[in-house]
Design a protein around this motif. Structure first.
Motif, short mmCIF file in Angstrom:
data_model
loop_
_atom_site.label_atom_id
_atom_site.label_comp_id
_atom_site.label_asym_id
_atom_site.label_seq_id
_atom_site.Cartn_x
_atom_site.Cartn_y
_atom_site.Cartn_z
N VAL A 1 42.29 36.00 51.93
CA VAL A 1 41.18 36.53 51.61
C VAL A 1 41.43 37.46 50.40
CG1 VAL A 1 39.21 38.04 52.35
CG2 VAL A 1 39.83 36.11 54.15
N GLY A 2 42.36 38.27 50.59
CA GLY A 2 42.56 39.26 49.44
C GLY A 2 42.95 38.47 48.05
N VAL A 3 43.69 37.43 48.17
CA VAL A 3 44.10 36.76 47.12
C VAL A 3 43.00 35.96 46.24
CG1 VAL A 3 45.44 34.85 46.09
CG2 VAL A 3 46.60 36.49 47.55
N LEU A 4 42.27 35.28 47.42
CA LEU A 4 40.91 34.85 46.57
C LEU A 4 40.03 35.53 46.04
CD1 LEU A 4 40.34 32.04 49.39
CD2 LEU A 4 41.44 31.45 47.26
N ALA A 5 39.87 36.74 46.61
CA ALA A 5 39.11 37.74 45.81
C ALA A 5 39.61 38.36 44.77
CB ALA A 5 38.93 39.14 47.00
N LEU A 6 40.76 38.46 44.44
CA LEU A 6 41.40 39.05 43.32
C LEU A 6 41.25 37.89 42.27
CD1 LEU A 6 44.72 40.65 43.87
CD2 LEU A 6 42.65 41.65 42.86
N GLU A 7 41.47 36.67 42.54
CA GLU A 7 41.26 35.53 41.76
C GLU A 7 39.71 35.36 41.24
OE1 GLU A 7 40.55 31.95 39.60
OE2 GLU A 7 39.53 32.52 41.70
N ARG A 8 38.83 35.79 42.00
CA ARG A 8 37.41 35.62 41.57
C ARG A 8 36.96 36.83 40.59
NH1 ARG A 8 36.50 35.00 47.00
NH2 ARG A 8 35.70 37.00 47.20
N LYS A 9 37.61 37.88 40.75
CA LYS A 9 37.65 38.95 39.85
C LYS A 9 38.32 38.53 38.41
CE LYS A 9 37.04 43.19 42.91
NZ LYS A 9 37.75 44.63 43.23
N LEU A 10 39.65 37.92 38.49
CA LEU A 10 40.10 37.55 37.21
C LEU A 10 39.31 36.86 36.64
CD1 LEU A 10 42.71 37.65 35.69
CD2 LEU A 10 43.52 35.88 37.15
N ASN A 11 38.84 35.58 37.15
CA ASN A 11 38.22 34.53 36.47
C ASN A 11 36.94 35.41 35.78
OD1 ASN A 11 37.49 31.79 35.92
ND2 ASN A 11 35.79 32.11 37.47
N LYS A 12 36.36 36.57 36.29
CA LYS A 12 35.10 37.15 35.90
C LYS A 12 35.72 37.94 34.68
CE LYS A 12 32.39 36.49 39.74
NZ LYS A 12 31.72 37.39 40.81
N ASN A 13 36.77 38.20 34.25
CA ASN A 13 37.08 39.26 33.48
C ASN A 13 38.00 38.50 32.26
OD1 ASN A 13 38.88 41.44 32.08
ND2 ASN A 13 38.34 42.71 33.97
N ARG A 14 37.20 38.43 31.33
CA ARG A 14 37.81 37.83 29.92
C ARG A 14 39.15 38.51 29.37
NH1 ARG A 14 32.62 35.14 26.82
NH2 ARG A 14 31.69 33.96 28.44
N ALA A 15 38.83 39.77 29.28
CA ALA A 15 40.01 40.66 28.85
C ALA A 15 41.27 40.29 29.47
CB ALA A 15 39.74 41.99 28.69
N ASN A 16 41.33 40.41 30.81
CA ASN A 16 42.59 40.18 31.60
C ASN A 16 42.83 38.62 31.63
OD1 ASN A 16 41.77 42.89 32.45
ND2 ASN A 16 43.09 42.67 34.17
N MET A 17 42.18 38.03 31.51
CA MET A 17 42.29 36.22 31.60
C MET A 17 43.06 36.26 30.15
SD MET A 17 41.92 34.37 34.07
CE MET A 17 41.31 32.74 33.38
#
Length: 209
Positions: free
Chosen positions: A88-104
């Protein structure tokens, strides 16, 4: 990438295997060398010819992950609650990453630099593992919602183990990206549980006992 149940299972198996390796490392300071190598190598394989190519084009290399999917989704009496927390934690982190263009963008930049380093070092070399840990810290940890790792305190306090933990979490996030690209979502665990288990069993049957 088109939505595909087969690709979802391959990604979920890779994610499950990364978590299982993390648990083994944190609890016992042990890693299965071939699985560890396959899992870390998946991080730098950003343009695979096929989904399975992410994991060395060999179902045997993710068979443990396939079995974990079956155990976790099919039999609630054998379900590992700690594993579920990591998932659950990893999937939540990936969702945040996907929404953050700078970090991507930064993640893509750093992984491109990693490819050059891999021309000189094995992916399990301490130099590369340390670099993977740094990438996780720079691009993933900064998103917040850090994942709490459970294990033996005397093991987890070791710097080399901490680096391996972050590298494995980065591999787990990479698998979560593949899962999302293939149409995977949290709702799949609710409404497609039986289909996921059946697909995992189908792929596991193709592995070498």
């Amino acid at each position: 990438m088109q939505s595909s149940l087969s690709t979802q299972i391959i990604a979920l198996a890779g994610l499950s295997q990364a978590i299982c390796l993390l648990q083994s490392l944190a609890r016992h300071n042990k890693l299965e060398p071939e699985l560890y190598q396959t899992t870390l190598a998946s991080i730098a394989n950003l343009n695979p010819e096929s989904p399975l190519a992410v994991y060395g084009d060999d179902l045997n290399k993710i068979s443990g992950g396939l079995q974990t999917i079956i155990t976790q989704l099919e039999d609630s009496t054998k379900r590992d609650v700690e594993f579920t927390r990591y998932l659950v934690g990893v999937l939540a982190l990936e969702r945040k990453l996907n929404k953050n263009r700078a970090n991507m963008a930064e993640l893509g930049k750093q992984l491109a630099q990693l490819e050059r380093q891999l021309q000189h070092f094995a992916v399990t070399d301490d130099t590369i593992v340390g670099r993977l840990a740094d990438i996780y810290s720079d691009c993933i940890s900064s998103l917040g919602s850090r994942i709490q790792v459970y294990g033996q305190p005397d093991v987890l306090k070791q710097t080399v183990v901490q680096q391996k933990v972050r590298a494995l979490l980065l591999a787990a996030v990479r698998a979560a990206v593949l899962w999302r690209q293939a149409g995977g979502s949290r709702l799949n665990f609710i409404f497609q549980r039986r289909k996921l288990v059946a697909a995992a069993k189908h792929l596991l049957a193709q592995t070498t006992p």
